[in-house]
Design a protein around this motif. Structure first.
Motif, PDB file in Angstrom:
ATOM      1  N   LEU A   1       7.999   2.287   5.466  1.00  0.00           N
ATOM      2  CA  LEU A   1       9.097   2.182   4.500  1.00  0.00           C
ATOM      3  C   LEU A   1       9.966   3.428   4.534  1.00  0.00           C
ATOM      4  O   LEU A   1      11.196   3.344   4.666  1.00  0.00           O
ATOM      5  N   PHE A   2       9.362   4.599   4.428  1.00  0.00           N
ATOM      6  CA  PHE A   2      10.172   5.811   4.387  1.00  0.00           C
ATOM      7  C   PHE A   2      10.804   6.107   5.740  1.00  0.00           C
ATOM      8  O   PHE A   2      11.885   6.704   5.810  1.00  0.00           O
ATOM      9  N   GLU A   3      10.160   5.680   6.822  1.00  0.00           N
ATOM     10  CA  GLU A   3      10.765   5.846   8.140  1.00  0.00           C
ATOM     11  C   GLU A   3      12.084   5.090   8.209  1.00  0.00           C
ATOM     12  O   GLU A   3      13.091   5.599   8.734  1.00  0.00           O
ATOM     13  N   LYS A   4      12.099   3.876   7.652  1.00  0.00           N
ATOM     14  CA  LYS A   4      13.342   3.082   7.655  1.00  0.00           C
ATOM     15  C   LYS A   4      14.370   3.640   6.688  1.00  0.00           C
ATOM     16  O   LYS A   4      15.564   3.716   6.982  1.00  0.00           O
ATOM     17  N   VAL A   5      13.923   4.047   5.508  1.00  0.00           N
ATOM     18  CA  VAL A   5      14.836   4.563   4.483  1.00  0.00           C
ATOM     19  C   VAL A   5      15.503   5.846   4.950  1.00  0.00           C
ATOM     20  O   VAL A   5      16.718   6.028   4.826  1.00  0.00           O
ATOM     21  N   SER A   6      14.703   6.752   5.491  1.00  0.00           N
ATOM     22  CA  SER A   6      15.204   8.081   5.849  1.00  0.00           C
ATOM     23  C   SER A   6      15.881   8.122   7.205  1.00  0.00           C
ATOM     24  O   SER A   6      16.706   9.004   7.468  1.00  0.00           O
ATOM     25  N   GLY A   7      15.522   7.163   8.088  1.00  0.00           N
ATOM     26  CA  GLY A   7      16.051   7.198   9.442  1.00  0.00           C
ATOM     27  C   GLY A   7      15.375   8.251  10.308  1.00  0.00           C
ATOM     28  O   GLY A   7      15.849   8.560  11.406  1.00  0.00           O
TER      29      GLY A   7
ATOM     30  N   TYR B   1      13.789  19.086   2.637  1.00  0.00           N
ATOM     31  CA  TYR B   1      14.515  17.812   2.747  1.00  0.00           C
ATOM     32  C   TYR B   1      15.241  17.529   1.432  1.00  0.00           C
ATOM     33  O   TYR B   1      15.053  16.478   0.822  1.00  0.00           O
ATOM     34  N   ARG B   2      16.038  18.479   1.025  1.00  0.00           N
ATOM     35  CA  ARG B   2      16.688  18.409  -0.293  1.00  0.00           C
ATOM     36  C   ARG B   2      17.536  17.144  -0.442  1.00  0.00           C
ATOM     37  O   ARG B   2      17.525  16.497  -1.496  1.00  0.00           O
ATOM     38  N   GLU B   3      18.263  16.786   0.598  1.00  0.00           N
ATOM     39  CA  GLU B   3      19.147  15.618   0.510  1.00  0.00           C
ATOM     40  C   GLU B   3      18.340  14.337   0.287  1.00  0.00           C
ATOM     41  O   GLU B   3      18.691  13.491  -0.546  1.00  0.00           O
ATOM     42  N   LEU B   4      17.240  14.190   1.023  1.00  0.00           N
ATOM     43  CA  LEU B   4      16.389  13.017   0.841  1.00  0.00           C
ATOM     44  C   LEU B   4      15.755  13.004  -0.546  1.00  0.00           C
ATOM     45  O   LEU B   4      15.624  11.950  -1.181  1.00  0.00           O
ATOM     46  N   TRP B   5      15.333  14.168  -0.999  1.00  0.00           N
ATOM     47  CA  TRP B   5      14.740  14.257  -2.335  1.00  0.00           C
ATOM     48  C   TRP B   5      15.722  13.796  -3.403  1.00  0.00           C
ATOM     49  O   TRP B   5      15.390  12.982  -4.263  1.00  0.00           O
ATOM     50  N   ASP B   6      16.946  14.331  -3.358  1.00  0.00           N
ATOM     51  CA  ASP B   6      17.948  13.988  -4.376  1.00  0.00           C
ATOM     52  C   ASP B   6      18.334  12.516  -4.312  1.00  0.00           C
ATOM     53  O   ASP B   6      18.567  11.879  -5.342  1.00  0.00           O
ATOM     54  N   MET B   7      18.380  11.969  -3.098  1.00  0.00           N
ATOM     55  CA  MET B   7      18.843  10.587  -2.935  1.00  0.00           C
ATOM     56  C   MET B   7      17.790   9.570  -3.395  1.00  0.00           C
ATOM     57  O   MET B   7      18.124   8.552  -4.010  1.00  0.00           O
ATOM     58  N   TYR B   8      16.502   9.847  -3.126  1.00  0.00           N
ATOM     59  CA  TYR B   8      15.476   8.838  -3.370  1.00  0.00           C
ATOM     60  C   TYR B   8      14.423   9.217  -4.422  1.00  0.00           C
ATOM     61  O   TYR B   8      13.970   8.368  -5.181  1.00  0.00           O
ATOM     62  N   PHE B   9      14.009  10.448  -4.454  1.00  0.00           N
ATOM     63  CA  PHE B   9      12.859  10.834  -5.275  1.00  0.00           C
ATOM     64  C   PHE B   9      13.221  11.357  -6.664  1.00  0.00           C
ATOM     65  O   PHE B   9      12.462  11.189  -7.613  1.00  0.00           O
ATOM     66  N   SER B  10      14.354  12.008  -6.761  1.00  0.00           N
ATOM     67  CA  SER B  10      14.657  12.778  -7.965  1.00  0.00           C
ATOM     68  C   SER B  10      14.660  11.931  -9.240  1.00  0.00           C
ATOM     69  O   SER B  10      14.010  12.268 -10.233  1.00  0.00           O
TER      70      SER B  10
ATOM     71  N   ARG C   1       0.833  -1.201   0.000  1.00  0.00           N
ATOM     72  CA  ARG C   1       0.000   0.000   0.000  1.00  0.00           C
ATOM     73  C   ARG C   1       0.873   1.259   0.000  1.00  0.00           C
ATOM     74  O   ARG C   1       0.587   2.233  -0.691  1.00  0.00           O
ATOM     75  N   GLU C   2       1.946   1.228   0.780  1.00  0.00           N
ATOM     76  CA  GLU C   2       2.863   2.378   0.807  1.00  0.00           C
ATOM     77  C   GLU C   2       3.566   2.552  -0.538  1.00  0.00           C
ATOM     78  O   GLU C   2       3.742   3.684  -1.022  1.00  0.00           O
ATOM     79  N   LEU C   3       3.964   1.435  -1.148  1.00  0.00           N
ATOM     80  CA  LEU C   3       4.596   1.507  -2.471  1.00  0.00           C
ATOM     81  C   LEU C   3       3.642   2.093  -3.505  1.00  0.00           C
ATOM     82  O   LEU C   3       4.045   2.906  -4.345  1.00  0.00           O
ATOM     83  N   VAL C   4       2.379   1.682  -3.428  1.00  0.00           N
ATOM     84  CA  VAL C   4       1.386   2.183  -4.384  1.00  0.00           C
ATOM     85  C   VAL C   4       1.141   3.681  -4.175  1.00  0.00           C
ATOM     86  O   VAL C   4       0.989   4.431  -5.147  1.00  0.00           O
ATOM     87  N   GLU C   5       1.133   4.127  -2.938  1.00  0.00           N
ATOM     88  CA  GLU C   5       0.994   5.568  -2.689  1.00  0.00           C
ATOM     89  C   GLU C   5       2.179   6.328  -3.281  1.00  0.00           C
ATOM     90  O   GLU C   5       2.030   7.431  -3.808  1.00  0.00           O
ATOM     91  N   LEU C   6       3.364   5.723  -3.224  1.00  0.00           N
ATOM     92  CA  LEU C   6       4.550   6.344  -3.829  1.00  0.00           C
ATOM     93  C   LEU C   6       4.405   6.404  -5.349  1.00  0.00           C
ATOM     94  O   LEU C   6       4.682   7.436  -5.978  1.00  0.00           O
ATOM     95  N   LEU C   7       3.944   5.294  -5.954  1.00  0.00           N
ATOM     96  CA  LEU C   7       3.709   5.283  -7.404  1.00  0.00           C
ATOM     97  C   LEU C   7       2.648   6.319  -7.777  1.00  0.00           C
ATOM     98  O   LEU C   7       2.755   7.005  -8.803  1.00  0.00           O
TER      99      LEU C   7
ATOM    100  N   MET D   1      12.854   0.011 -10.619  1.00  0.00           N
ATOM    101  CA  MET D   1      13.705   1.155 -10.271  1.00  0.00           C
ATOM    102  C   MET D   1      13.318   1.708  -8.901  1.00  0.00           C
ATOM    103  O   MET D   1      14.186   1.957  -8.053  1.00  0.00           O
ATOM    104  N   VAL D   2      12.011   1.907  -8.689  1.00  0.00           N
ATOM    105  CA  VAL D   2      11.539   2.467  -7.420  1.00  0.00           C
ATOM    106  C   VAL D   2      11.877   1.538  -6.254  1.00  0.00           C
ATOM    107  O   VAL D   2      12.350   1.974  -5.202  1.00  0.00           O
ATOM    108  N   MET D   3      11.647   0.229  -6.423  1.00  0.00           N
ATOM    109  CA  MET D   3      11.900  -0.723  -5.341  1.00  0.00           C
ATOM    110  C   MET D   3      13.385  -0.790  -5.000  1.00  0.00           C
ATOM    111  O   MET D   3      13.757  -0.894  -3.825  1.00  0.00           O
TER     112      MET D   3
END
Length: 757
Positions: free
Chosen positions: A535-541, A570-579, A509-515, A596-598
């Motif tokens: 998911l993002f809590e673990k990824v971002s810390g 949150y520029r660093e997180l954006w560039d690392m994961y979202f960009s 469900r979280e992955l689908v919200e990201l998509l 790619m997203v996974m």
């Protein structure tokens, strides 16, 4: 057997179902001996699950086969296990030729073998008397699950948001109420929250067999003068208003589609019983005359179910019929479905039927346990001893601020005389061990699972027993999913109760919200839903609570794009994961974009226990792409759409394996037994739902009202104190009962791990 009113109280493994089958055959042989016409139609045996009904039918047929052909080898039908039934034959001077005739009659009239669930009987009762129910029912009318219609009704309500001022106000008030809930897990996908709360309020109506007191909520400010009480009941007024609107949409859909919901059947049946003065009319409509009623697991019966049966049983007893039931209040774990074990205790103490004399009544307690070995029974006798439980309740630091001596004594009464006698002479094994929850065990608890598996391997459990002999029992469905995934990842075949819609898996469900966000960057709800997830809590810390606070702070920007604020702060997180995915969406094929997203968000690394769900999700996307669904937007339409064709695509079925470890919830294991039972987490779910009691449905004079309880609220309001005490007693008793059910499923070996830390 002589008694027309016979109640048996017996603990786990005491052979309650065997007693029920013995009674069924006793009546069957008696009616056959008396040359009673259509004798099958005169007996009704009620169970509470389809599996229990199937098992009882199977037992009746097996016993009749064995009695007809004594030399026929049938598993579990040898020696002493068949002796009691052979004595029954002698009582009525019947031979194997008679049992052969009875068996032949049953086979040719199998539909008349009335061993069924309470819901199945209620369904046939409703269809037999349609006009009296106040609902026009025909065999062609569909009896449906409400889930699809709840989701559809929520869709319809959301569509009115932009055009109907009243609807807009109701939804806005609902969202504001959610945002003010500190402990409320908000999905940020409005439809999810609407449907979740609708299901919660509907469940309260069905369990309490009463409608919500909408009239009370419509004039709440004028009828309540006490300020504390007003705060308590007004807390859920926005939810009640929302539910009322969704329910109006549901009723329209039901009329258009000509359906009634399966969870409404008992309430409809109650209308029938109120509108039909003479039970004989119902029997006439049913086409049968039931004189012998037998009920299994009576402690799980709800008040409305008992009301539906009462007059029919009373009528049968007045004409020479019989009533027989078995139960055990210690195994009452279906309070969330309206089960009231007090009904069973009342029956045991005093018959409520006028036509039963003292000489025709028998109440019986069975102390023997035929299931478990001495080591397991002795341990459970010590743990679930009434005095021991009362001492624990009094001394528990967790409980001391919540319970009083009255609650302690009432729970203790449930376990009075709970000690069982050992019957089996076999040698068994019991391991009860504390296991420390180390840092990093949160959520997936992967390391914890590894240590528990190692302990089981130390005792060579998987070598000494067939895998099909081993059962893992868990409290929650999500734990069943985690352990199923973990065992599969270790190459251990699993037979699980999971046949799950993967759309209910939190990670997917979280992955689908990201998509959804990548497909529609203007969808602020999807981004908010994802960044506040696990998911993002673990990824971002970063703790998800920090993102909740950040969203709350940025509510004033709701007219703009939330992702621009996120990108800025949150520029660093954006560039690392979202960009990169943000730029690639729409250019890569759907399957490649998902991979790619996974990979970008390290999903497999962070959630290894969810591998089966993730792999199946990949397969779904790949198969859709092969059918021409090649964009993220088209896939999301399929994900969101509800219908039979779409449902099947998202259902994960585990392959059927003959020799596989069983993994199930404690509720699913009720009535079952296994040579080896593993309880990976022995605990009482002493959670906020029970103690803080922030949501308490309660039946009042005008219908159901919902109370919000805080300690300082209860100090100044007797009504709240009374409602809270009932809520706490019911919840705490059921939690102890759940533990009792889990600890009494094992035949030979029991492994129980107590989680610390």
């Amino acid at each position: 057997m002589g008694f027309r009113y016979h109640i048996i109280k017996a603990g786990a493994g005491a052979g309650k179902t065997r007693k029920l089958v013995l009674k069924f055959l006793d009546v069957l042989f008696r009616l056959y001996k008396n040359r009673s016409e259509f004798f099958l139609n005169k007996i009704l045996a009620i169970t509470f699950t389809n599996a229990a009904a199937d098992e009882m039918r199977d037992r009746v047929i097996k016993i009749l086969k064995k009695l007809s052909i004594p030399e026929l080898p049938i598993r579990d039908m040898e020696g002493k296990k068949i002796e009691e039934f052979e004595n029954l034959l002698k009582t009525y001077a019947l031979t194997k030729f008679d049992t052969s005739k009875i068996l032949d009659y049953i086979i040719h009239n199998y539909s008349d073998l009335e061993i069924k669930t309470i819901d199945s009987f209620v369904n046939s009762l409703i269809l037999s008397v349609p006009f009296s129910a106040g609902v026009f029912l025909t065999p062609q009318m569909d009896i449906a699950n409400p889930e699809f219609y709840i989701n559809y009704a929520c869709d319809l309500l959301i569509k009115k948001y932009g055009t109907d001022d009243r609807t807009r106000e109701v939804i806005d008030n609902f969202i504001d109420a959610l945002l003010n809930e500190r402990n409320e897990k908000i999905s940020w996908y409005v439809k999810d929250d609407l449907s979740r709360k609708t299901r919660e309020f509907r469940r309260s109506e069905m369990n309490l067999a009463e409608e919500i007191d909408f009239n009370f909520y419509s004039q709440i400010d004028s009828v309540i003068k006490d300020a504390t009480f007003l705060k308590s009941v007004k807390k859920y007024a926005p939810y009640v208003a929302l539910y009322k609107n969704v329910n109006e949409e549901i009723e329209v859909l039901k009329r258009k589609r000509r359906v009634v919901f399966i969870d409404e059947l008992n309430m409809i049946a109650r209308n029938i019983m109120k509108n039909v003065a003479d039970p004989l009319i119902i029997f006439e409509k049913l086409g049968e005359k039931i004189l012998y009623f037998m009920i299994d697991e009576f402690q799980d019966t709800s008040r409305v179910q008992w009301e539906n049966l009462f007059n029919l049983i009373e009528n049968a007893l007045s004409e020479g019929g019989e009533f027989f039931c078995v139960g055990d209040s210690k195994q009452a774990i279906y309070g969330f479905r309206g089960g009231e074990p007090e009904l069973f205790e009342d029956l045991f103490l005093k018959p409520p039927f006028r036509s039963i004399s003292e000489s025709e009544r028998k109440t019986e307690k069975i102390e023997e346990n035929y299931r478990s070995v001495k080591e397991i029974i002795d341990f459970n006798n010590r743990v679930f001893n009434s005095a021991n439980l009362k001492n624990w309740l009094r001394e528990s630091e967790k409980l001391k601020d919540y319970i009083d001596e009255d609650i302690v004594n009432k729970i203790g009464m449930v376990y009075d005389d709970s000690s069982q006698k050992v019957v089996r002479k076999d040698k068994g094994f019991l391991l009860v061990e504390k296991i420390e929850k180390q840092k990093g065990d949160e959520e997936g608890e992967y390391d914890l699972y590894e240590r528990i598996l190692k302990r089981l391997n130390d005792f060579r459990v998987f070598e000494r027993f067939s895998k099909s002999d081993i059962c893992f029992l868990l409290r929650k469905t999500e734990d069943v999913q985690k352990w199923t995934s973990f065992l599969l990842s270790k190459g251990i075949p699993v037979e699980s109760t999971i046949t799950t819609d993967v759309r209910e898996n939190f990670l997917l469900r979280e992955l689908v919200e990201l998509l959804r966000f990548f497909d529609r960057p203007y969808d602020n709800f999807s981004l908010a839903s994802f960044i506040t997830g696990k998911l993002f809590e673990k990824v971002s810390g970063i703790d998800s609570e920090d993102f909740y606070r950040w969203i709350e702070k940025n509510k004033k920007y709701k007219a703009g794009l939330l992702y621009l604020r996120f990108k800025e702060e949150y520029r660093e997180l954006w560039d690392m994961y979202f960009s990169e995915p943000f730029r690639a969406v729409g250019y890569l094929p759907l399957y490649d974009f998902l991979i790619m997203v996974m990979n970008k968000f390290r999903v497999y690394d962070l959630f290894p226990e969810s591998t089966p769900f993730l792999k199946y999700f990949e397969e779904i996307v790949y198969s859709f792409e092969g059918k021409g669904i090649s964009t993220t937007g088209e896939f999301l339409k399929k994900w969101d759409k509800r219908g039979e064709d779409e449902e099947s695509a998202f259902i994960l079925h585990l392959p059927i394996v003959t020799d596989a470890v069983k993994v199930m919830t404690i509720h699913k294991a009720k009535g079952l037994q296994f040579p080896v039972v593993v309880i990976p987490k022995v605990s009482l779910t002493l959670n906020d739902k029970i103690f803080k009691a922030e949501f308490m449905p309660h039946k009042d004079e005008g219908g159901i009202r919902f109370y919000y309880s805080k300690k300082d609220f209860r100090k100044g309001c007797e009504k709240l104190k009374e409602v809270y005490k009932k809520h706490l007693l019911k919840g705490l008793t059921e939690e102890i009962n759940c533990l009792y059910v889990a600890m009494t499923r094992a035949e030979d070996e029991l492994y129980a791990f107590l989680l610390e830390g």
